[in-house]
Design a protein around this motif. Sequence first.
Motif, PDB file in Angstrom:
ATOM      1  N   VAL A  88       0.641  -1.231   0.013  1.00  0.00           N
ATOM      2  CA  VAL A  88      -0.064   0.139  -0.007  1.00  0.00           C
ATOM      3  C   VAL A  88       0.912   1.264   0.028  1.00  0.00           C
ATOM      4  CG1 VAL A  88      -1.840   1.263   1.082  1.00  0.00           C
ATOM      5  CG2 VAL A  88      -1.616  -1.331   1.303  1.00  0.00           C
ATOM      6  N   MET A  89       0.585   1.972  -1.001  1.00  0.00           N
ATOM      7  CA  MET A  89       1.277   3.383  -1.192  1.00  0.00           C
ATOM      8  C   MET A  89       2.866   3.070  -1.124  1.00  0.00           C
ATOM      9  SD  MET A  89      -0.426   6.319   1.476  1.00  0.00           S
ATOM     10  CE  MET A  89       0.774   7.521   0.984  1.00  0.00           C
ATOM     11  N   GLY A  90       3.286   1.964  -1.912  1.00  0.00           N
ATOM     12  CA  GLY A  90       4.847   1.519  -2.005  1.00  0.00           C
ATOM     13  C   GLY A  90       5.297   0.989  -0.553  1.00  0.00           C
ATOM     14  N   VAL A  91       4.660   0.724   0.218  1.00  0.00           N
ATOM     15  CA  VAL A  91       4.941  -0.058   1.441  1.00  0.00           C
ATOM     16  C   VAL A  91       4.433  -1.350   1.575  1.00  0.00           C
ATOM     17  CG1 VAL A  91       5.110   0.154   4.176  1.00  0.00           C
ATOM     18  CG2 VAL A  91       5.142   2.200   2.674  1.00  0.00           C
ATOM     19  N   THR A  92       5.381  -2.439   1.811  1.00  0.00           N
ATOM     20  CA  THR A  92       4.840  -3.683   2.126  1.00  0.00           C
ATOM     21  C   THR A  92       4.257  -3.876   3.445  1.00  0.00           C
ATOM     22  OG1 THR A  92       6.572  -4.701   0.597  1.00  0.00           O
ATOM     23  CG2 THR A  92       5.635  -6.176   2.115  1.00  0.00           C
ATOM     24  N   CYS A  93       3.176  -4.217   3.590  1.00  0.00           N
ATOM     25  CA  CYS A  93       2.375  -4.237   4.904  1.00  0.00           C
ATOM     26  C   CYS A  93       2.130  -5.903   5.384  1.00  0.00           C
ATOM     27  CB  CYS A  93       0.961  -3.736   5.038  1.00  0.00           C
ATOM     28  SG  CYS A  93       1.320  -1.933   4.571  1.00  0.00           S
ATOM     29  N   PHE A  94       2.260  -6.372   6.517  1.00  0.00           N
ATOM     30  CA  PHE A  94       1.999  -7.503   6.827  1.00  0.00           C
ATOM     31  C   PHE A  94       0.385  -7.532   7.189  1.00  0.00           C
ATOM     32  CE2 PHE A  94       2.996  -5.403  11.285  1.00  0.00           C
ATOM     33  CZ  PHE A  94       2.174  -5.929  11.831  1.00  0.00           C
ATOM     34  N   ILE A  95      -0.422  -8.565   7.051  1.00  0.00           N
ATOM     35  CA  ILE A  95      -1.616  -8.559   7.175  1.00  0.00           C
ATOM     36  C   ILE A  95      -2.094  -9.344   8.348  1.00  0.00           C
ATOM     37  CG2 ILE A  95      -3.899  -9.480   6.222  1.00  0.00           C
ATOM     38  CD1 ILE A  95      -2.338  -9.488   3.404  1.00  0.00           C
ATOM     39  N   GLN A  96      -2.956  -8.767   9.312  1.00  0.00           N
ATOM     40  CA  GLN A  96      -3.505  -9.111  10.621  1.00  0.00           C
ATOM     41  C   GLN A  96      -4.937  -9.566   9.868  1.00  0.00           C
ATOM     42  OE1 GLN A  96      -3.457  -7.517  14.704  1.00  0.00           O
ATOM     43  NE2 GLN A  96      -5.255  -6.973  14.206  1.00  0.00           N
ATOM     44  N   HIS A  97      -5.383 -10.637  10.212  1.00  0.00           N
ATOM     45  CA  HIS A  97      -6.560 -11.255   9.743  1.00  0.00           C
ATOM     46  C   HIS A  97      -7.378 -11.533  11.145  1.00  0.00           C
ATOM     47  CE1 HIS A  97      -8.878 -14.825   8.047  1.00  0.00           C
ATOM     48  NE2 HIS A  97      -9.413 -13.776   7.648  1.00  0.00           N
ATOM     49  N   ASP A  98      -8.595 -10.595  11.143  1.00  0.00           N
ATOM     50  CA  ASP A  98      -9.618 -10.901  12.167  1.00  0.00           C
ATOM     51  C   ASP A  98     -10.732 -11.645  11.624  1.00  0.00           C
ATOM     52  OD1 ASP A  98      -7.463  -9.037  12.935  1.00  0.00           O
ATOM     53  OD2 ASP A  98      -8.902  -7.339  13.256  1.00  0.00           O
ATOM     54  N   VAL A  99     -11.305 -12.433  12.341  1.00  0.00           N
ATOM     55  CA  VAL A  99     -12.580 -12.896  11.970  1.00  0.00           C
ATOM     56  C   VAL A  99     -13.589 -13.005  13.217  1.00  0.00           C
ATOM     57  CG1 VAL A  99     -12.008 -14.530  10.211  1.00  0.00           C
ATOM     58  CG2 VAL A  99     -11.926 -15.278  12.413  1.00  0.00           C
ATOM     59  N   ILE A 107     -19.550 -13.287  11.072  1.00  0.00           N
ATOM     60  CA  ILE A 107     -20.348 -12.105  10.996  1.00  0.00           C
ATOM     61  C   ILE A 107     -19.288 -11.204  10.476  1.00  0.00           C
ATOM     62  CG2 ILE A 107     -22.265 -12.515  12.562  1.00  0.00           C
ATOM     63  CD1 ILE A 107     -20.860 -10.517  14.461  1.00  0.00           C
ATOM     64  N   GLU A 108     -18.040 -11.247  10.469  1.00  0.00           N
ATOM     65  CA  GLU A 108     -16.921 -10.419   9.983  1.00  0.00           C
ATOM     66  C   GLU A 108     -15.801 -11.007   9.547  1.00  0.00           C
ATOM     67  OE1 GLU A 108     -14.604  -6.459  11.447  1.00  0.00           O
ATOM     68  OE2 GLU A 108     -16.614  -6.644  12.046  1.00  0.00           O
ATOM     69  N   ASP A 109     -15.013 -10.551   8.521  1.00  0.00           N
ATOM     70  CA  ASP A 109     -13.953 -11.158   7.953  1.00  0.00           C
ATOM     71  C   ASP A 109     -13.076  -9.882   7.590  1.00  0.00           C
ATOM     72  OD1 ASP A 109     -11.884 -12.347   6.893  1.00  0.00           O
ATOM     73  OD2 ASP A 109     -12.942 -14.142   6.130  1.00  0.00           O
ATOM     74  N   THR A 110     -12.005  -9.808   8.223  1.00  0.00           N
ATOM     75  CA  THR A 110     -11.250  -8.656   7.893  1.00  0.00           C
ATOM     76  C   THR A 110      -9.634  -8.685   7.931  1.00  0.00           C
ATOM     77  OG1 THR A 110     -12.801  -7.153   9.226  1.00  0.00           O
ATOM     78  CG2 THR A 110     -10.676  -6.217   8.840  1.00  0.00           C
ATOM     79  N   ASP A 111      -9.263  -8.065   6.923  1.00  0.00           N
ATOM     80  CA  ASP A 111      -7.586  -7.867   6.549  1.00  0.00           C
ATOM     81  C   ASP A 111      -7.336  -6.565   7.171  1.00  0.00           C
ATOM     82  OD1 ASP A 111      -7.232 -10.620   5.943  1.00  0.00           O
ATOM     83  OD2 ASP A 111      -7.125 -10.465   3.872  1.00  0.00           O
ATOM     84  N   ASP A 112      -6.215  -6.558   8.069  1.00  0.00           N
ATOM     85  CA  ASP A 112      -5.880  -5.269   8.436  1.00  0.00           C
ATOM     86  C   ASP A 112      -4.403  -5.075   7.991  1.00  0.00           C
ATOM     87  OD1 ASP A 112      -8.029  -4.202  10.154  1.00  0.00           O
ATOM     88  OD2 ASP A 112      -7.453  -5.697  11.669  1.00  0.00           O
ATOM     89  N   TRP A 113      -4.107  -4.005   7.347  1.00  0.00           N
ATOM     90  CA  TRP A 113      -2.682  -4.020   6.759  1.00  0.00           C
ATOM     91  C   TRP A 113      -1.739  -2.933   7.435  1.00  0.00           C
ATOM     92  CZ3 TRP A 113      -6.269  -2.114   2.151  1.00  0.00           C
ATOM     93  CH2 TRP A 113      -6.917  -3.254   1.729  1.00  0.00           C
ATOM     94  N   ILE A 114      -0.749  -3.414   7.898  1.00  0.00           N
ATOM     95  CA  ILE A 114      -0.089  -2.726   9.254  1.00  0.00           C
ATOM     96  C   ILE A 114       1.482  -2.942   8.706  1.00  0.00           C
ATOM     97  CG2 ILE A 114       0.447  -2.849  11.531  1.00  0.00           C
ATOM     98  CD1 ILE A 114      -1.958  -4.232  12.024  1.00  0.00           C
TER      99      ILE A 114
END
Length: 247
Positions: A88-99, A107-114
């Motif tokens: 994202v914006m040229g930065v490699t982010c690790f993905i925190q996966h929340d369910v 009821i929710e499935d999310t990938d956060d980019w950090i």
Amino acid sequence: MKKVLLLFTIFASLLACSNDDDSSTPSNNIPDDLPDVSQVTFTSPTTITNNYFGPQTTGTIYVYEAGDIGEEPEEEIRIEIRTNTKTVMGVTCFIQHDVVYKDGILIEDTDDWIAEDDNGNLWYFGESVKNYDDDGDFEDNDGSWEAGIDDALPGYWLPIAPYVGLTYHQEYWEDEAEDYAEVLSTNETVTIDLGTYQNCLMTKDENPFETGEYEIKYYAPDIGFIKEEKYVNGALVEMEQLVEIIE
């Protein structure tokens, strides 16, 4: 080394070339407490050293339970780090996966980019959200956003050197995502079912679009996020806490 400064300058220059009526023109309302991503460098953005995030690695699952005060928890939240990454914006982010499961139904499935900068601050570059109804049927992607698109900008997921009184935006997408936090304490003692933790970071997180609501969050050194309390008009209404770490 990936320098966000160059990318950000190019991005801003392109937007500046748009005419005055272009909806992509950046707003002048960017808050003062939004961290400036153009001033930092991300050499090893997926290497986590911020101890308030904890020793989370691929394969480790943090399990939380949440529910209304006075009632049995009805939600289970599972968080883990994915093996793949997101740029994202040229930065490699690790993905925190929340369910999130409610009464056993997804009821929710999310990938956060950090990503972590060279100083140890964790940055929040966006998220991909899938929402489901109480029957487990897909509803929408409300809550999704990505830094660098539609003028959205990243903020801090967690600062490396928090101090009492520090305020910071966690992201900024005008009129869509403007969450911010204030550091209330850095030496809280917090007891949950898993044990008692010393010197915890305590923050007050607010969403300007939810009047009268805020969340108090606690982060234990070398563990990470352990507890959240939700308040509405000053009354504690919901609680979430870490109940298991699966290695």
